[in-house]
Motif scaffolding. Sequence first.
Motif, short mmCIF file in Angstrom:
data_model
loop_
_atom_site.label_atom_id
_atom_site.label_comp_id
_atom_site.label_asym_id
_atom_site.label_seq_id
_atom_site.Cartn_x
_atom_site.Cartn_y
_atom_site.Cartn_z
N SER A 178 0.96 -1.06 -0.25
CA SER A 178 -0.55 0.09 0.23
C SER A 178 0.53 1.33 -0.07
O SER A 178 1.86 0.80 0.72
CB SER A 178 -1.05 0.12 1.54
N ALA A 179 0.36 2.09 -0.74
CA ALA A 179 1.38 3.25 -1.19
C ALA A 179 1.08 4.21 0.46
O ALA A 179 1.83 4.72 1.09
CB ALA A 179 0.36 4.63 -1.63
N ALA A 180 0.47 3.76 0.90
CA ALA A 180 -0.14 4.22 2.93
C ALA A 180 1.48 3.57 3.45
O ALA A 180 1.64 4.45 4.19
CB ALA A 180 -1.77 4.20 3.08
N ASP A 181 1.26 2.60 3.45
CA ASP A 181 2.57 1.87 3.71
C ASP A 181 3.82 2.67 4.14
O ASP A 181 5.03 3.14 4.42
CB ASP A 181 2.62 0.74 4.68
N ARG A 276 0.89 -2.06 7.62
CA ARG A 276 0.20 -2.18 8.63
C ARG A 276 -1.14 -2.03 7.58
O ARG A 276 -2.37 -2.71 7.99
CB ARG A 276 -0.69 -0.80 8.82
N ARG A 277 -1.45 -2.64 6.61
CA ARG A 277 -2.44 -2.19 5.90
C ARG A 277 -2.55 -3.50 4.93
O ARG A 277 -1.97 -3.77 3.32
CB ARG A 277 -2.62 -0.65 4.45
N THR A 278 -3.05 -4.69 4.98
CA THR A 278 -3.46 -5.56 3.88
C THR A 278 -4.06 -5.39 2.86
O THR A 278 -4.29 -4.36 1.83
CB THR A 278 -4.16 -6.57 4.06
N LEU A 279 -4.14 -6.31 1.53
CA LEU A 279 -4.86 -6.62 0.20
C LEU A 279 -6.50 -5.82 0.83
O LEU A 279 -6.89 -4.85 0.21
CB LEU A 279 -4.69 -7.72 -0.18
#
Length: 289
Positions: A178-181, A276-279
Amino acid sequence: MIVVAGGSGVLGRSVVSELTRAGEQVRVLARNAAYAESVVGERVEVVAADVRRPDGLGQLVAGASAVVSAVHGFLGGRGAGPTEVDVRGNAHLTDAARANGAHMVLVSVLPAATDSPVDLFRAKGEAERYLTHSGASWTIVRSGPFLETWLDVLTQTAGKAGRPVIFGHGEQPLGFVSAADVAALVAAAATDVAYRSQVLEISGPPLTMNELADALQRARGWTGLPRHVPPQVLRLLATVTRPVAPAFARKNRAALQMDTEPGGAASADLAAGSIRRTLADVLDEAVSP
């Protein structure tokens, strides 16, 4: 104050959000200032700037504790491609950061290498080499391909039939993240001295493009088999369209590389705790009304 060049892109917006939530003052450099202002919010200072042109960059960086480069020329046409943006533009930013005593954080890609057949990966490798030999304080963040970007590509190509287009066989495992991670790690690199003089790598669990497309179809309730562009076609398009449509040729060459060569997965566990963010998390956000 932290300067973010390319703060209006998919990654840049998330970096700005991470920094402002942490109470940092942020200045965004963007070629299209009006668009940048519309996506980063009124509380963030936005300045029109083009990293390809070094004049004035030093003044824009003056007083900054760190400079984050989230720029790339992957989609740029003639005169705005990886050579102009990722090599020369990052060199200009590095010089400005060094001259002002600011820490430089370069966002790169995991397959970055100066001998890569893909011009973006090669340009990122050259930018890394310039930075590490520049005398500036530095951190490099290499990431796998963004889940948000590729889910959007698959969605846009699926059309009304709900059959995404996969470029190549789609069987090569990739470290989608994820771009957020990635943004959270970049923000940490800009503010935490513990990350200085380090190459940080971040990617998610290995996932093929076929598996990503299947997850998207199931989340959206789409049926039918995905469509594939054969590697031979990608290779042909990358060659014959380069003189007239360099950005289109670049996309096909990168897609061929992703489909046929290992890459896009971190070689170390340095950033493993940054996921932190999964698919499933990213899909929920992508398919929500």
